[in-house]
Design a protein around this motif. Structure first.
Motif, PDB file in Angstrom:
ATOM      1  N   UNK A 352      24.441 -47.152 -38.189  1.00 14.26           N
ATOM      2  CA  UNK A 352      23.385 -46.200 -38.550  1.00 14.26           C
ATOM      3  C   UNK A 352      23.947 -45.151 -39.512  1.00 14.26           C
ATOM      4  N   UNK A 353      23.060 -44.636 -40.371  1.00 19.41           N
ATOM      5  CA  UNK A 353      23.454 -43.611 -41.341  1.00 19.41           C
ATOM      6  C   UNK A 353      22.483 -42.448 -41.193  1.00 19.41           C
ATOM      7  N   UNK A 354      23.007 -41.229 -41.143  1.00 22.59           N
ATOM      8  CA  UNK A 354      22.071 -40.098 -41.132  1.00 22.59           C
ATOM      9  C   UNK A 354      22.101 -39.446 -42.508  1.00 22.59           C
ATOM     10  N   UNK A 355      20.946 -39.018 -42.939  1.00 16.69           N
ATOM     11  CA  UNK A 355      20.811 -38.495 -44.296  1.00 16.69           C
ATOM     12  C   UNK A 355      19.645 -37.539 -44.357  1.00 16.69           C
ATOM     13  N   UNK A 356      19.475 -36.906 -45.519  1.00 18.70           N
ATOM     14  CA  UNK A 356      18.330 -36.014 -45.696  1.00 18.70           C
ATOM     15  C   UNK A 356      17.113 -36.843 -46.086  1.00 18.70           C
ATOM     16  N   UNK A 357      15.962 -36.523 -45.492  1.00 13.70           N
ATOM     17  CA  UNK A 357      14.761 -37.341 -45.685  1.00 13.70           C
ATOM     18  C   UNK A 357      14.294 -37.327 -47.139  1.00 13.70           C
ATOM     19  N   UNK A 358      14.471 -36.191 -47.808  1.00 14.42           N
ATOM     20  CA  UNK A 358      13.899 -36.051 -49.148  1.00 14.42           C
ATOM     21  C   UNK A 358      14.700 -36.798 -50.210  1.00 14.42           C
ATOM     22  N   UNK A 403      16.767 -45.492 -49.074  1.00 20.31           N
ATOM     23  CA  UNK A 403      15.695 -44.843 -49.829  1.00 20.31           C
ATOM     24  C   UNK A 403      15.304 -43.475 -49.272  1.00 20.31           C
ATOM     25  N   UNK A 404      14.694 -42.666 -50.159  1.00 27.08           N
ATOM     26  CA  UNK A 404      14.145 -41.404 -49.712  1.00 27.08           C
ATOM     27  C   UNK A 404      12.972 -41.720 -48.771  1.00 27.08           C
ATOM     28  N   UNK A 405      12.556 -40.711 -47.988  1.00 28.03           N
ATOM     29  CA  UNK A 405      11.403 -40.927 -47.109  1.00 28.03           C
ATOM     30  C   UNK A 405      11.796 -40.904 -45.652  1.00 28.03           C
ATOM     31  N   UNK A 406      12.941 -41.463 -45.323  1.00 32.24           N
ATOM     32  CA  UNK A 406      13.352 -41.479 -43.921  1.00 32.24           C
ATOM     33  C   UNK A 406      14.606 -40.639 -43.766  1.00 32.24           C
TER      34      UNK A 406
END
Ligand code: AMP
Ligand code: MG
Length: 425
Positions: A352-358, A403-406
């Protein structure tokens, strides 16, 4: 100062590429043309082969004379001479005669076929010319003959404009009579690092200093895409110092890349200098790493202009934003067609990867073939993903695009991975 607005990667890249044309042609000796791109179609100056010649070491014969030859009923011919490559045949193959011929030798008049030496009683190699030769096989007209023009004819197109010149193209161009070739000029890229903390590599470090690694990685990235780095060293975080280096860079280069000093800190002076000496577009691009990007154009005394890139200074951000924004520009300037991206592969995210949604994340991964799915890979995190963490960058085979969004990407999803293999052009 314009207010930064959030742009997609595609919007930002399209705006930049609008400003880019392939560079003008220059004529280069073939020995310097490797990796360059042809500016025009190239036609053959010579016909290849230039004359009928032998594909084998053997004997040039008249086909009709050996029509009945077999190992049991050999046909014996009188040997009237020899043709080696590089020599014109002295003589004529009359009925009842043959001429010894070596590979590449010009077919002598009168002959219309070649029997290879293994199909005769003559010893192979450089034995003295025999008086006679016994032929053991028939040879239809044209046997073992490389016909005039059977590769290419004078005036035919050899290679179209836009071809990247590789070793094979160089072989063809040389064979067809070209000693020089017209190719797009190679872009020159000025590289400037900014920051009071920076020291050139190899020099003793002060107590609060770090090596200037961005100048090294940028120069390598420029070279790897087939452009020429012009290294202008380090400027301290001072508008005057940065301006001085930039003005020097504009004179020397088609593209200028500055690392550091483009965020909102008190010492981030690069944007102001872009505005002073040219134009400034300051973008927050929806990517991670590498959000702030300063882009501009500065006029040059020769009437042209220099493209200005202010890349964020964190080493991974510098590397990734060069990949995403500067590399496509340099490819287009070099005359490469297409979307200018690198090849990518499909992979299954292993962790799993955590990232900024935008933002769209570019995650450093290693690739392992997926044994359960033909043609697919498993993408493993290559290490810590902070934009200062270079170990994961050096370990990575590619950048997985989330991708952005999630906000977070779970393990098991399918992702596209840009391959980072070195391509020396
Ligand atoms: P900046 O973009 O100038 O705010 O820099 C962000 C971070 O990147 C800081 O930790 C800098 O020390 C680091 N950095 C900036 N330029 C370089 C460079 N040329 N080489 C290595 N690290 C750098
Ligand atoms: Mg800085």
């Amino acid at each position: 100062m314009p207010r930064p607005h959030l742009l997609s990667l595609e919007e930002a890249r399209a705006r930049i590429l609008e400003d880019v044309l392939p560079l003008r042609p220059e004529s280069l000796p073939l020995s310097e043309a490797l990796g360059r791109v042809l500016t025009e179609d190239v036609a053959a100056l010579l016909t290849l082969p230039p004359w009928d010649n032998s594909a084998m070491d053997g004997f040039a014969v008249r086909s009709e004379a050996v029509a009945a030859a077999t190992p049991e009923t050999a046909v014996t011919l009188r040997v009237v001479g020899e043709v080696a490559a590089g020599h014109e045949p002295a003589g004529y193959v009359e009925p009842g005669t043959a001429m010894r011929i070596l590979t590449g030798g010009m077919l002598p008049p009168g002959a219309d076929a070649v029997v290879k030496v293994e199909d005769t009683d003559a010893p192979p190699g450089l034995a003295a010319l025999p008086q006679t030769v016994a032929i053991h096989v028939a040879a239809p007209i044209g046997k073992n003959i490389r016909r005039t023009g059977s590769d290419v004819r004078q005036g035919d197109q050899l290679l179209p404009a836009g071809t990247r010149v590789g070793p094979a193209a160089i072989a063809l161009l040389a064979a067809a009579g070209h000693a020089h070739v017209n190719v797009h000029r190679r872009p020159r890229v000025a590289i400037i690092a900014t920051g009071d903390e920076l020291t050139p590599i190899g020099e003793p470090l002060g107590s609060a200093s770090i090596p200037d690694s961005n100048s090294e990685s940028l120069a390598a990235q420029v070279t790897a895409v087939g452009a020429e780095p012009v290294r202008l060293g380090i400027a301290i975080d001072d508008a005057g110092a940065v301006r001085e280096r930039l003005l020097e860079g504009i004179l020397a280069a088609d593209v200028l890349v500055v690392s550091g000093g483009v965020s909102v800190g008190a010492h981030d002076v690069v944007k102001d200098v872009f505005e002073e000496i040219g134009t400034l577009d300051l973008w927050r691009v929806a990517i991670q790493p590498g959000k702030p990007l300063a882009y501009g154009r500065a006029p040059r005394p020769d009437g042209g202009h220099c493209l200005l890139f202010g890349l964020p200074g964190n080493p991974v951000s510098t590397f990734v934003t060069f990949e995403l924004f500067v590399r496509p520009v340099l490819r287009r300037m070099r005359g490469e067609a297409g979307d200018q991206g690198r090849p990518s592969v499909r992979a299954t995210l292993a962790q799993a990867v955590s990232k900024s949604a935008a933002r769209r994340a570019f995650v450093r991964v290693t690739l392992e073939p997926d044994l359960e799915r033909e043609g697919r890979y498993l993408a493993h995190l290559a290490g810590g993903q902070g934009s200062y963490q270079l170990t994961a960058l050096a370990a990575a085979d590619g950048l997985a695009i989330i991708p952005e969004g999630a906000a977070d990407a779970p393990a098991g999803i399918e992702v596209e991975v840009i391959r980072l293999d070195v391509e020396l052009t």
